[in-house]
Design a protein around this motif. Structure first.
Motif, mmCIF file in Angstrom:
data_model
loop_
_atom_site.group_PDB
_atom_site.id
_atom_site.type_symbol
_atom_site.label_atom_id
_atom_site.label_comp_id
_atom_site.label_asym_id
_atom_site.label_seq_id
_atom_site.Cartn_x
_atom_site.Cartn_y
_atom_site.Cartn_z
ATOM 1 N N THR B 103 0.831 -1.216 0.000
ATOM 2 C CA THR B 103 0.000 0.000 0.000
ATOM 3 C C THR B 103 0.862 1.261 0.000
ATOM 4 N N ARG B 104 0.179 2.388 -0.201
ATOM 5 C CA ARG B 104 0.789 3.728 -0.107
ATOM 6 C C ARG B 104 2.055 3.856 -0.965
ATOM 7 N N TYR B 105 1.958 3.333 -2.178
ATOM 8 C CA TYR B 105 3.056 3.448 -3.138
ATOM 9 C C TYR B 105 3.014 4.835 -3.791
ATOM 10 N N PHE B 106 4.127 5.496 -3.840
ATOM 11 C CA PHE B 106 4.152 6.765 -4.595
ATOM 12 C C PHE B 106 5.577 7.127 -4.996
ATOM 13 N N VAL B 107 5.656 7.992 -6.005
ATOM 14 C CA VAL B 107 6.917 8.611 -6.409
ATOM 15 C C VAL B 107 6.642 10.111 -6.444
ATOM 16 N N VAL B 108 7.575 10.922 -5.947
ATOM 17 C CA VAL B 108 7.352 12.376 -5.971
ATOM 18 C C VAL B 108 7.262 12.852 -7.425
ATOM 19 N N LYS B 109 6.526 13.948 -7.623
ATOM 20 C CA LYS B 109 6.166 14.415 -8.963
ATOM 21 C C LYS B 109 7.358 14.521 -9.909
ATOM 22 N N GLU B 110 8.446 15.140 -9.455
ATOM 23 C CA GLU B 110 9.558 15.419 -10.362
ATOM 24 C C GLU B 110 10.382 14.172 -10.697
ATOM 25 N N ARG B 111 10.054 13.022 -10.110
ATOM 26 C CA ARG B 111 10.792 11.796 -10.423
ATOM 27 C C ARG B 111 9.931 10.790 -11.196
ATOM 28 N N ARG B 112 8.802 11.260 -11.745
ATOM 29 C CA ARG B 112 7.890 10.301 -12.381
ATOM 30 C C ARG B 112 8.230 10.046 -13.841
ATOM 31 N N THR B 113 9.479 9.773 -14.141
ATOM 32 C CA THR B 113 9.848 9.506 -15.526
ATOM 33 C C THR B 113 10.093 8.030 -15.753
ATOM 34 N N GLY B 114 10.014 7.214 -14.714
ATOM 35 C CA GLY B 114 10.149 5.773 -14.911
ATOM 36 C C GLY B 114 11.204 5.097 -14.054
ATOM 37 N N ARG B 115 12.390 5.716 -13.921
ATOM 38 C CA ARG B 115 13.480 4.994 -13.269
ATOM 39 C C ARG B 115 13.251 4.822 -11.768
ATOM 40 N N THR B 116 12.736 5.864 -11.105
ATOM 41 C CA THR B 116 12.466 5.739 -9.669
ATOM 42 C C THR B 116 11.373 4.705 -9.436
ATOM 43 N N ASP B 117 10.368 4.690 -10.325
ATOM 44 C CA ASP B 117 9.343 3.651 -10.241
ATOM 45 C C ASP B 117 9.983 2.269 -10.320
ATOM 46 N N CYS B 118 10.837 2.076 -11.322
ATOM 47 C CA CYS B 118 11.479 0.763 -11.478
ATOM 48 C C CYS B 118 12.282 0.397 -10.240
ATOM 49 N N ARG B 119 12.975 1.397 -9.667
ATOM 50 C CA ARG B 119 13.785 1.150 -8.481
ATOM 51 C C ARG B 119 12.910 0.681 -7.311
ATOM 52 N N LEU B 120 11.766 1.346 -7.128
ATOM 53 C CA LEU B 120 10.867 0.960 -6.032
ATOM 54 C C LEU B 120 10.235 -0.412 -6.297
ATOM 55 N N LEU B 121 9.859 -0.660 -7.552
ATOM 56 C CA LEU B 121 9.248 -1.953 -7.891
ATOM 57 C C LEU B 121 10.270 -3.071 -7.694
ATOM 58 N N ALA B 122 11.515 -2.819 -8.111
ATOM 59 C CA ALA B 122 12.570 -3.821 -7.926
ATOM 60 C C ALA B 122 12.808 -4.054 -6.436
ATOM 61 N N ALA B 123 12.811 -2.974 -5.652
ATOM 62 C CA ALA B 123 13.042 -3.094 -4.204
ATOM 63 C C ALA B 123 11.956 -3.957 -3.559
ATOM 64 N N MET B 124 10.716 -3.772 -3.993
ATOM 65 C CA MET B 124 9.613 -4.551 -3.438
ATOM 66 C C MET B 124 9.831 -6.034 -3.730
ATOM 67 N N GLN B 125 10.157 -6.351 -4.990
ATOM 68 C CA GLN B 125 10.389 -7.754 -5.353
ATOM 69 C C GLN B 125 11.586 -8.320 -4.575
ATOM 70 N N GLU B 126 12.667 -7.537 -4.520
ATOM 71 C CA GLU B 126 13.878 -8.018 -3.863
ATOM 72 C C GLU B 126 13.634 -8.278 -2.374
ATOM 73 N N PHE B 127 12.966 -7.343 -1.719
ATOM 74 C CA PHE B 127 12.672 -7.520 -0.295
ATOM 75 C C PHE B 127 11.820 -8.772 -0.070
ATOM 76 N N CYS B 128 10.757 -8.917 -0.863
ATOM 77 C CA CYS B 128 9.832 -10.040 -0.678
ATOM 78 C C CYS B 128 10.519 -11.381 -0.962
ATOM 79 N N LEU B 129 11.349 -11.420 -1.998
ATOM 80 C CA LEU B 129 12.080 -12.659 -2.295
ATOM 81 C C LEU B 129 12.921 -13.079 -1.089
ATOM 82 N N GLY B 130 13.593 -12.101 -0.486
ATOM 83 C CA GLY B 130 14.447 -12.367 0.666
ATOM 84 C C GLY B 130 13.670 -12.844 1.885
#
Lengths: 245, 212
Positions: B103-130
């Motif tokens: 829940t409560r997923y967000f990226v600040v406005k000036e970072r919404r070009t894709g890479r920060t999203d990918c970083r957060l999505l990857a972090a979620m997968q990486e954390f859960c896998l662990g």
């Protein structure tokens, strides 16, 4: 929840379940035709939104459209004036064609595309814009004459459309970056000679440039096309009609 | 350089300032930008019933500044889908020790070009896998669905979309897999593990074994 909306839900979940096993774009088209007919849709298209340098036929992923209408639409370049396409670029929400605004007085070409579509039983429609994670813009647009389009059917159609788009994307693998990053004339030329079976050395001789320069053009084409090697670059360039042989 | 930090009950004392930024940004984004007026707070900090000792936060921080965030919460406890949005999960609410709610997923406005999203999505997968998590459940605006899919996530709907605050939203379950992690990393050109676990052991093991 009424019995009928339960059936829409069942249809949507079963449709999504079936998509995974479909091996080709053709089978996705058949499956979509079968399910979307239940809601009154006769035609549909899944397409990327073309940049100014791209032609409409280069960005279409799959379609069930009357052949004559596709020819007219492409030839007239209606994609540049189509109010449905315009609204797609500016919203993430699904909308009915009738909600796509244009001014009949000042935009006669927009009126023309909407009017002429009705000659092909594309009277009303529903459009789902897609705004991808890398700036890839696309849509699934479907139409017909007697649509079952209500607040009860739209959620099911919305979900089905999102999954149909994703299956088409997986199978057809459209270029994630386009527009300004299309191939240069030299890159196209080297790929065309590669497609004709020439080595980099042969191509260099034909074009009067060094083998190293030929290789550099091919490597850069591979990057732009997301291809692992020259063979895949040629295949993708042909798939997207960037080269012809 | 942006890094994603794992924050739990056990190490939150290192992150009081980032967590305050997190609640403030949540208010700015969810209440003021997206108009979820039910969450409005007079102090401009959005805090709900699930911001408790069971929550895990994955926060993207760049030079001390929070640029994105997300929260994970055990589904064996009462959680948002089970308590607030059960009507969105017509096919049933997944609840298990190896399923978290996201829940409560967000990226600040000036970072919404894709890479920060990918970083957060990857972090979620990486954390859960662990952590041995197999699936996360979430309520998301429909236009996000193709973005998840293009990031390489396998998404299973839990029901049909419905309007929440005027936006079509859906409850869905996202599969946790090495393949999805690698796909999203490749998409953004991210190399290798990127989670920072200040003062945490490598695995958290805080998922309760009984339903509360």
């Amino acid at each position: 929840m009424s019995q009928q909306s339960f059936d829409y839900a069942t249809e949507a979940f079963e449709f999504i379940g079936r998509l995974d096993g479909l091996p080709s774009a053709e089978t996705v088209i058949e499956e979509m035709a079968r399910s979307f007919t239940l809601f009154g849709f006769e035609n549909f298209i899944i397409t990327g939104l073309p940049s100014p340098q791209e032609r409409f036929d280069q960005v279409v992923l799959l379609k069930k459209w009357p052949k004559a209408w596709f020819e007219i639409y492409s030839k007239q370049d209606y994609v540049r004036v189509d109010p449905v396409i315009r609204l797609c670029r500016n919203t993430v929400q699904p909308f009915e064609w009738s909600e796509a605004p244009f001014d009949r007085e000042t935009e006669p070409r927009a009126a023309e595309v909407m009017d002429r579509a009705t000659d092909f039983r594309m009277k009303d429609g529903f459009c789902l814009p897609i705004h991808g994670i890398n700036g890839y813009e696309a849509c699934l647009s479907m139409s017909g004459v007697d649509l079952d389009l209500s607040s009860r059917t739209k959620p099911a159609l919305h979900l089905m459309a999102m999954y149909a788009f994703e299956r088409a994307r997986q199978l057809l693998n459209p270029l994630p970056y386009r527009g300004a990053e299309l191939l240069t004339p030299r890159e196209r030329e080297t790929l065309m000679w590669a497609a004709a079976g020439k080595s980099a050395a042969d191509t260099g001789e034909i074009l009067g440039i060094t083998e190293r320069t030929v290789t550099a053009h091919i490597v850069s084409s591979c990057q732009k096309l997301g291809a692992a090697n020259k063979t895949q670059a040629v295949a993708r360039a042909m798939q997207y009609k960037l080269i012809r042989i | 350089m942006t890094c994603v930090h794992v924050i739990t009950h056990a190490n939150r004392h290192f992150y009081e300032e980032s967590l305050e930024q997190f609640h403030r940004l949540r208010h700015q984004i969810f209440v003021e930008e997206r108009g979820w007026s039910g969450l409005r707070q007079p102090d401009g900090l959005e805090v709900d019933a699930y911001d408790n000792q069971h929550a895990v936060y994955l926060l993207a921080i760049d030079a001390g500044r929070l640029v994105g965030g997300q929260r994970l919460y055990p589904t064996l406890l009462p959680h948002m889908i089970s308590e607030v949005f059960p009507h969105l999960a017509q096919l049933g609410v997944p609840q298990a020790a190896d399923i978290l709610e996201w829940t409560r997923y967000f990226v600040v406005k000036e970072r919404r070009t894709g890479r920060t999203d990918c970083r957060l999505l990857a972090a979620m997968q990486e954390f859960c896998l662990g952590e041995g998590i197999t699936e996360v459940t979430a309520v998301v605006e429909m236009w996000w669905l193709p973005r998840w899919q293009q990031a390489g996530f396998k998404v299973r709907p839990l029901g049909l979309p419905q309007l929440i605050e005027g936006q079509p939203c859906i409850a869905a379950a996202v599969e946790i897999s090495q393949a999805s992690l690698e796909h999203v990393r490749k998409l953004a050109g991210l190399r290798g593990a990127s989670l920072i676990r200040n003062g945490l052991s490598s695995r958290i093991h805080q998922v309760p074994h009984v339903a509360a």
